[in-house]
Design a protein around this motif. Sequence first.
Motif, PDB file in Angstrom:
ATOM      1  N   ALA A 286      23.809  38.740  35.560  1.00  0.00           N
ATOM      2  CA  ALA A 286      24.970  38.541  34.685  1.00  0.00           C
ATOM      3  C   ALA A 286      24.590  37.534  33.613  1.00  0.00           C
ATOM      4  N   ASP A 287      25.068  37.764  32.406  1.00  0.00           N
ATOM      5  CA  ASP A 287      24.742  36.897  31.272  1.00  0.00           C
ATOM      6  C   ASP A 287      26.034  36.426  30.629  1.00  0.00           C
ATOM      7  N   GLY A 288      26.394  35.163  30.866  1.00  0.00           N
ATOM      8  CA  GLY A 288      27.597  34.604  30.273  1.00  0.00           C
ATOM      9  C   GLY A 288      27.495  34.523  28.756  1.00  0.00           C
ATOM     10  N   VAL A 289      28.555  34.902  28.079  1.00  0.00           N
ATOM     11  CA  VAL A 289      28.565  34.933  26.609  1.00  0.00           C
ATOM     12  C   VAL A 289      28.774  33.512  26.085  1.00  0.00           C
ATOM     13  N   SER A 290      27.816  33.022  25.302  1.00  0.00           N
ATOM     14  CA  SER A 290      27.785  31.614  24.918  1.00  0.00           C
ATOM     15  C   SER A 290      28.853  31.205  23.915  1.00  0.00           C
ATOM     16  N   ALA A 291      29.479  32.177  23.232  1.00  0.00           N
ATOM     17  CA  ALA A 291      30.460  31.833  22.194  1.00  0.00           C
ATOM     18  C   ALA A 291      31.624  31.012  22.748  1.00  0.00           C
ATOM     19  N   TRP A 292      31.981  31.221  23.998  1.00  0.00           N
ATOM     20  CA  TRP A 292      33.093  30.472  24.586  1.00  0.00           C
ATOM     21  C   TRP A 292      32.801  28.981  24.592  1.00  0.00           C
ATOM     22  N   SER A 293      31.590  28.622  24.954  1.00  0.00           N
ATOM     23  CA  SER A 293      31.197  27.211  24.960  1.00  0.00           C
ATOM     24  C   SER A 293      31.028  26.689  23.536  1.00  0.00           C
ATOM     25  N   ALA A 294      30.450  27.523  22.681  1.00  0.00           N
ATOM     26  CA  ALA A 294      30.187  27.095  21.304  1.00  0.00           C
ATOM     27  C   ALA A 294      31.467  26.726  20.565  1.00  0.00           C
ATOM     28  N   TYR A 295      32.560  27.436  20.868  1.00  0.00           N
ATOM     29  CA  TYR A 295      33.834  27.173  20.195  1.00  0.00           C
ATOM     30  C   TYR A 295      34.795  26.354  21.051  1.00  0.00           C
ATOM     31  N   GLY A 296      34.296  25.821  22.165  1.00  0.00           N
ATOM     32  CA  GLY A 296      35.116  24.966  23.003  1.00  0.00           C
ATOM     33  C   GLY A 296      36.257  25.682  23.702  1.00  0.00           C
ATOM     34  N   LEU A 297      36.071  26.976  23.969  1.00  0.00           N
ATOM     35  CA  LEU A 297      37.145  27.769  24.582  1.00  0.00           C
ATOM     36  C   LEU A 297      36.954  27.981  26.088  1.00  0.00           C
ATOM     37  N   GLY A 298      35.782  27.658  26.592  1.00  0.00           N
ATOM     38  CA  GLY A 298      35.529  27.884  28.006  1.00  0.00           C
ATOM     39  C   GLY A 298      34.058  27.703  28.326  1.00  0.00           C
ATOM     40  N   ASN A 299      33.622  28.276  29.433  1.00  0.00           N
ATOM     41  CA  ASN A 299      32.224  28.198  29.847  1.00  0.00           C
ATOM     42  C   ASN A 299      31.875  29.462  30.622  1.00  0.00           C
ATOM     43  N   SER A 300      31.195  30.381  29.960  1.00  0.00           N
ATOM     44  CA  SER A 300      30.895  31.675  30.574  1.00  0.00           C
ATOM     45  C   SER A 300      29.848  31.574  31.676  1.00  0.00           C
ATOM     46  N   GLY A 301      29.084  30.486  31.692  1.00  0.00           N
ATOM     47  CA  GLY A 301      28.086  30.327  32.739  1.00  0.00           C
ATOM     48  C   GLY A 301      28.712  30.294  34.121  1.00  0.00           C
ATOM     49  N   TYR A 302      29.913  29.674  34.223  1.00  0.00           N
ATOM     50  CA  TYR A 302      30.616  29.642  35.503  1.00  0.00           C
ATOM     51  C   TYR A 302      31.029  31.043  35.930  1.00  0.00           C
ATOM     52  N   LEU A 303      31.537  31.836  34.972  1.00  0.00           N
ATOM     53  CA  LEU A 303      31.960  33.200  35.303  1.00  0.00           C
ATOM     54  C   LEU A 303      30.777  34.028  35.791  1.00  0.00           C
ATOM     55  N   ALA A 304      29.641  33.929  35.099  1.00  0.00           N
ATOM     56  CA  ALA A 304      28.458  34.692  35.499  1.00  0.00           C
ATOM     57  C   ALA A 304      28.022  34.317  36.919  1.00  0.00           C
ATOM     58  N   PHE A 305      28.038  33.017  37.215  1.00  0.00           N
ATOM     59  CA  PHE A 305      27.619  32.570  38.541  1.00  0.00           C
ATOM     60  C   PHE A 305      28.611  33.016  39.620  1.00  0.00           C
ATOM     61  N   TYR A 306      29.917  32.881  39.334  1.00  0.00           N
ATOM     62  CA  TYR A 306      30.919  33.336  40.295  1.00  0.00           C
ATOM     63  C   TYR A 306      30.811  34.843  40.523  1.00  0.00           C
ATOM     64  N   LEU A 307      30.564  35.598  39.452  1.00  0.00           N
ATOM     65  CA  LEU A 307      30.416  37.050  39.589  1.00  0.00           C
ATOM     66  C   LEU A 307      29.296  37.396  40.562  1.00  0.00           C
ATOM     67  N   MET A 308      28.133  36.793  40.358  1.00  0.00           N
ATOM     68  CA  MET A 308      26.996  37.098  41.216  1.00  0.00           C
ATOM     69  C   MET A 308      27.245  36.635  42.656  1.00  0.00           C
ATOM     70  N   SER A 309      27.874  35.473  42.815  1.00  0.00           N
ATOM     71  CA  SER A 309      28.171  34.969  44.162  1.00  0.00           C
ATOM     72  C   SER A 309      29.150  35.886  44.880  1.00  0.00           C
ATOM     73  N   CYS A 310      30.200  36.312  44.167  1.00  0.00           N
ATOM     74  CA  CYS A 310      31.218  37.172  44.782  1.00  0.00           C
ATOM     75  C   CYS A 310      30.677  38.559  45.082  1.00  0.00           C
ATOM     76  N   VAL A 311      29.856  39.106  44.195  1.00  0.00           N
ATOM     77  CA  VAL A 311      29.272  40.430  44.430  1.00  0.00           C
ATOM     78  C   VAL A 311      28.364  40.388  45.651  1.00  0.00           C
ATOM     79  N   LYS A 312      27.497  39.397  45.730  1.00  0.00           N
ATOM     80  CA  LYS A 312      26.572  39.314  46.872  1.00  0.00           C
ATOM     81  C   LYS A 312      27.341  39.152  48.183  1.00  0.00           C
ATOM     82  N   ALA A 313      28.353  38.288  48.174  1.00  0.00           N
ATOM     83  CA  ALA A 313      29.145  38.094  49.395  1.00  0.00           C
ATOM     84  C   ALA A 313      29.841  39.385  49.804  1.00  0.00           C
ATOM     85  N   SER A 314      30.356  40.122  48.820  1.00  0.00           N
ATOM     86  CA  SER A 314      31.071  41.367  49.114  1.00  0.00           C
ATOM     87  C   SER A 314      30.152  42.424  49.696  1.00  0.00           C
ATOM     88  N   VAL A 315      28.974  42.615  49.096  1.00  0.00           N
ATOM     89  CA  VAL A 315      28.094  43.688  49.553  1.00  0.00           C
ATOM     90  C   VAL A 315      27.504  43.380  50.928  1.00  0.00           C
TER      91      VAL A 315
END
Length: 279
Positions: free
Chosen positions: A46-75
């Motif tokens: 997963a590749d978090g989209v950096s624009a969220w951090s660049a514009y101070g709207l969020g942090n996509s790195g957390y979403l990418a990490f949570y996605l991979m953690s949740c997918v692995k746990a589920s499978v």
Amino acid sequence: MTKHTIDMAASYHALHTQLNLVAEGVGSCGEDSYFISTKKNMMGIADGVSAWSAYGLGNSGYLAFYLMSCVKASVERRAVTNTLAMIHEGMDTIWNLYDTRVAQMPNGSSTITTIKLEEDPVSHKPFLEYTNLGDCMVMVIRSEKLENDIINYKMVHYSKRLYAFHEHARGVPVPLQLVFYPAQGRKTSQEQTEGSDTQRVDVQSDDIIILATDGLWDNLSADETLKIVSSYFANRKSFVQKTTNHSREISKKLVEAAYNNNFKPDDITCVVGIIGTQK
């Protein structure tokens, strides 16, 4: 009965950190994340989209990490029938964690690709299934023996990058992505993956699977990737040697080459798997 497996390893190089090597589990690299499950013959990126951090709207790195953690746990917790379902499970779990206030998630969005090795129930031949959403890509490389025991390597599959035009992107195509932005409501995981690409690719023993974020593919062409793999095995008649973790070494060389080219500085994450067998 012979069972097909994938020997997997990941290498990654964040913009501001050194090269790292991993053989199992979930890991992050800047705003990239990945998972490897040898137990289920699955991997994802997963590749978090950096624009969220660049514009101070969020942090996509957390979403990418949570996605991979949740997918692995589920499978690993239950049988997931296909790679698209893996993505749905991951995103649905994130929303559930948010709704139950178990986790505080920053706004963000992420591209994602998931891969699963399967066997045909009738022929028992292996095949690779993957689902891609965005600009991460999958490459399959195969060896063939020529005259005088010369081994040639060729690319037998190369996935597509998936883009769309967004009203706020000023006419520039952006990668398809999963979005977590509660203030703007939510779409179901099924709605968010409508433009995804699911493919089945026939594979065989010793095939090399390369899964990487755009940080690698923007800095390394398909021909360069094939050349690096070919060079790695240039002095070997066969690469089926248990003394060397070829997945780890190949992923390392690819990440190093992309980082050194540095055409487009970015986080670089690469997972390599080699198809094998066990009885």
